[in-house]
Design a protein around this motif. Structure first.
Motif, PDB file in Angstrom:
ATOM      1  N   LYS B  94       0.876  -1.155   0.000  1.00 33.42           N
ATOM      2  CA  LYS B  94       0.000   0.000   0.000  1.00 33.42           C
ATOM      3  C   LYS B  94       0.914   1.204   0.000  1.00 33.42           C
ATOM      4  O   LYS B  94       1.679   1.414   0.936  1.00 33.42           O
ATOM      5  CB  LYS B  94      -0.907  -0.016   1.219  1.00 33.42           C
ATOM      6  N   ALA B  98      -4.762   8.568  -0.443  1.00 28.79           N
ATOM      7  CA  ALA B  98      -5.676   8.658   0.684  1.00 28.79           C
ATOM      8  C   ALA B  98      -6.449   7.375   0.938  1.00 28.79           C
ATOM      9  O   ALA B  98      -7.113   7.251   1.951  1.00 28.79           O
ATOM     10  CB  ALA B  98      -6.658   9.801   0.451  1.00 28.79           C
ATOM     11  N   THR B  99      -6.389   6.435   0.025  1.00 26.15           N
ATOM     12  CA  THR B  99      -7.166   5.220   0.206  1.00 26.15           C
ATOM     13  C   THR B  99      -6.258   4.040   0.558  1.00 26.15           C
ATOM     14  O   THR B  99      -5.054   4.072   0.340  1.00 26.15           O
ATOM     15  CB  THR B  99      -7.948   4.851  -1.060  1.00 26.15           C
ATOM     16  N   ASN B 100      -6.885   2.996   1.084  1.00 22.43           N
ATOM     17  CA  ASN B 100      -6.171   1.800   1.520  1.00 22.43           C
ATOM     18  C   ASN B 100      -6.086   0.796   0.382  1.00 22.43           C
ATOM     19  O   ASN B 100      -6.383  -0.374   0.547  1.00 22.43           O
ATOM     20  CB  ASN B 100      -6.923   1.202   2.727  1.00 22.43           C
ATOM     21  N   LYS B 101      -5.657   1.256  -0.779  1.00 19.24           N
ATOM     22  CA  LYS B 101      -5.633   0.402  -1.965  1.00 19.24           C
ATOM     23  C   LYS B 101      -4.404  -0.481  -1.931  1.00 19.24           C
ATOM     24  O   LYS B 101      -3.277   0.003  -1.903  1.00 19.24           O
ATOM     25  CB  LYS B 101      -5.622   1.281  -3.209  1.00 19.24           C
TER      26      LYS B 101
END
Lengths: 113, 114
Positions: B94, B98-101
């Motif tokens: 990761k 801003a995202t937990n991709k």
């Protein structure tokens, strides 16, 4: 006490049909995800919702439509199924959309004939 | 774009042999790194994770991994494998944003022979 559950576990259907897969988590997490695992076991994220808001939308055909009625549920609806949609679909959740590990469901094996 | 490479696609070991599975990632910023395991017919389970601090991370079932920033690597190790370790192992990263991709590697299938 299943943390992330999916239904159905197996789904066999014909091309052109519309089907849905459901996911529920009882962990109190804010964020949920859908992943697709292809026949070569490659895992790729499709969508993510945080508190019912779509935050990740990868390059996925618009025949795939996620819906999150509340933060504990994330469903995946697929229209006009194609042979290439055959895969295992995993749902996952995490406490938030920031840096947290993700907890995976058992998967739904979709076979399109 | 971020990517993860697992160079060993299929590893066969005898019980009690030592294991090292390679994982390299491409991202120049701060990363969070994970190893997941998928036993036959089951879902992915987290083995271990690295967020910050000690680059040598210990996980469940005797697994450990070392984050080497200069080599962009996060190799998984176990000193003595068991038949029950037979599974598919996935490295994931990761990176920024801003995202937990999570970006997953293509996986390594480990077969341990009794």
């Amino acid at each position: 006490d299943t943390a992330v559950s999916q239904t159905p576990k197996y789904l066999v259907t014909q091309m052109g049909n519309d089907k849905s897969i459901k996911c529920e988590q009882n962990l109190g997490h804010d964020t949920m995800y859908w992943y697709k695992q292809d026949s070569k076991k490659f895992l790729k994220i499709m969508f993510s919702y945080n508190n019912k808001e779509l935050i990740i939308n990868e390059t996925v055909p618009n025949r795939f439509s996620p819906k999150s009625p509340d933060k504990a549920h994330l469903n995946l609806h697929i229209n006009s199924l194609e042979l290439g949609d055959s895969a295992v679909y995993f749902c996952a959740s995490s406490p938030s959309h920031r840096n947290y590990e993700q907890y995976f469901g058992p998967g739904t094996r979709l076979t399109v004939t | 774009a971020q990517s993860v490479s697992q160079h060993n696609h299929h590893v066969i070991l005898s019980e009690a042999a030592s294991l090292e599975l390679g994982c390299n990632y491409s991202y120049g910023g701060t990363v969070n790194l994970f190893w997941y395991v998928q036993y036959p017919g089951q879902h992915l389970q987290l083995l271990l994770k690295y967020f910050s601090g000690d680059p040598l991370v210990k996980g469940i079932k005797g697994f450990e991994a070392e984050f080497i920033k200069s080599k962009f690597s996060f190799n998984l190790r176990k000193p003595s494998v068991q038949w029950s370790d037979t599974a598919e192992y996935f490295c994931a990263v990761k990176g920024g944003g801003a995202t937990n991709k999570l970006i997953f590697g293509t996986g390594t299938l480990l077969a341990v022979q009794p």
